[in-house]
Design an enzyme around this catalytic site. Structure first.
Site, PDB file in Angstrom:
ATOM      1  N   ASN A  46       0.833  -1.214   0.000  1.00 33.79           N
ATOM      2  CA  ASN A  46       0.000   0.000   0.000  1.00 33.79           C
ATOM      3  C   ASN A  46       0.860   1.253   0.000  1.00 33.79           C
ATOM      4  OD1 ASN A  46       0.650  -0.632   2.717  1.00 33.79           O
ATOM      5  ND2 ASN A  46      -1.147   0.416   3.512  1.00 33.79           N
ATOM      6  N   VAL A  47       0.349   2.270  -0.687  1.00 30.18           N
ATOM      7  CA  VAL A  47       1.039   3.560  -0.809  1.00 30.18           C
ATOM      8  C   VAL A  47       0.011   4.637  -0.498  1.00 30.18           C
ATOM      9  CG1 VAL A  47       2.333   5.099  -2.333  1.00 30.18           C
ATOM     10  CG2 VAL A  47       2.589   2.615  -2.572  1.00 30.18           C
ATOM     11  N   CYS A  57      -4.193   0.781  -2.422  1.00 32.63           N
ATOM     12  CA  CYS A  57      -4.079  -0.478  -1.685  1.00 32.63           C
ATOM     13  C   CYS A  57      -2.965  -1.342  -2.294  1.00 32.63           C
ATOM     14  CB  CYS A  57      -5.383  -1.262  -1.763  1.00 32.63           C
ATOM     15  SG  CYS A  57      -6.739  -0.559  -0.820  1.00 32.63           S
ATOM     16  N   GLU A  59      -3.289  -4.209  -3.319  1.00 33.69           N
ATOM     17  CA  GLU A  59      -3.840  -4.933  -4.473  1.00 33.69           C
ATOM     18  C   GLU A  59      -3.829  -4.064  -5.726  1.00 33.69           C
ATOM     19  OE1 GLU A  59      -5.114  -4.695  -1.483  1.00 33.69           O
ATOM     20  OE2 GLU A  59      -5.682  -6.679  -0.730  1.00 33.69           O
ATOM     21  N   CYS A  92     -11.074  -3.256  -4.420  1.00 33.57           N
ATOM     22  CA  CYS A  92     -10.008  -4.111  -4.949  1.00 33.57           C
ATOM     23  C   CYS A  92     -10.538  -5.465  -5.408  1.00 33.57           C
ATOM     24  CB  CYS A  92      -8.895  -4.249  -3.928  1.00 33.57           C
ATOM     25  SG  CYS A  92      -7.945  -2.717  -3.781  1.00 33.57           S
TER      26      CYS A  92
END
Ligand code: THU
Length: 136
Positions: A46-47, A57, A59, A92
């Site tokens: 995650n960023v 996320c 994903e 996601c």
């Protein structure tokens, strides 16, 4: 399906990549690892962003990495957050549906479950939507 699913490898890979998370706001460090149908394993973390709603996320990273590294279909995914199992959020699940479909497997609290179970009656394959672009 060609590739064998090594859930232990997916889990340890997800745990490792969580160290690369950028999560100064939630402090919830997420790592994801997925098996692609050609056997490769791809990862994401995650960023976050100061405008919290723009957070990416782990994903999302998986989907970007899938395209970047040559595409293919997702077979299986494992996600962890702060070293514990995590199930992907609703948004996601939709992203994963696009590139994995109904039979893709998610590890949910230690057990594989089909995406069709985690996103029932998903749009668009299980609805009446017809993409005008794909009409002949
Ligand atoms: N998060 C993920 O990266 N994947 C998930 O499946 C659930 C939530 C992230 C988003 C945010 O950075 C943090 O976890 C807290 O919600």
């Amino acid at each position: 399906m060609s590739a064998q699913i090594n859930w232990n490898l997916l889990r340890t890979t997800a745990l490792a990549v969580a160290n690369n998370a950028y999560a100064p706001y939630s402090k919830f460090r997420v790592g994801a690892a997925a098996l692609v149908d050609d056997g490769r394993i791809i990862t994401g973390c995650n960023v976050e962003n100061a405008s919290y709603g723009l957070t990416l996320c782990a994903e999302c990273g998986i989907i970007s990495e899938l395209a970047r590294s040559g595409g293919g279909r997702l077979i299986a995914l494992c996600t962890v957050g702060n070293d514990q199992p995590v199930t992907p959020c609703g948004r996601c699940r939709q992203l994963l549906w696009e590139h994995g479909g109904a039979n893709m497997l998610l590890e949910v609290n230690g057990s594989p479950r089909k995406l069709s179970e985690m996103l029932p009656v998903a749009f668009p394959e299980e609805s009446n939507f017809v993409n005008p672009e794909s009409k002949s």
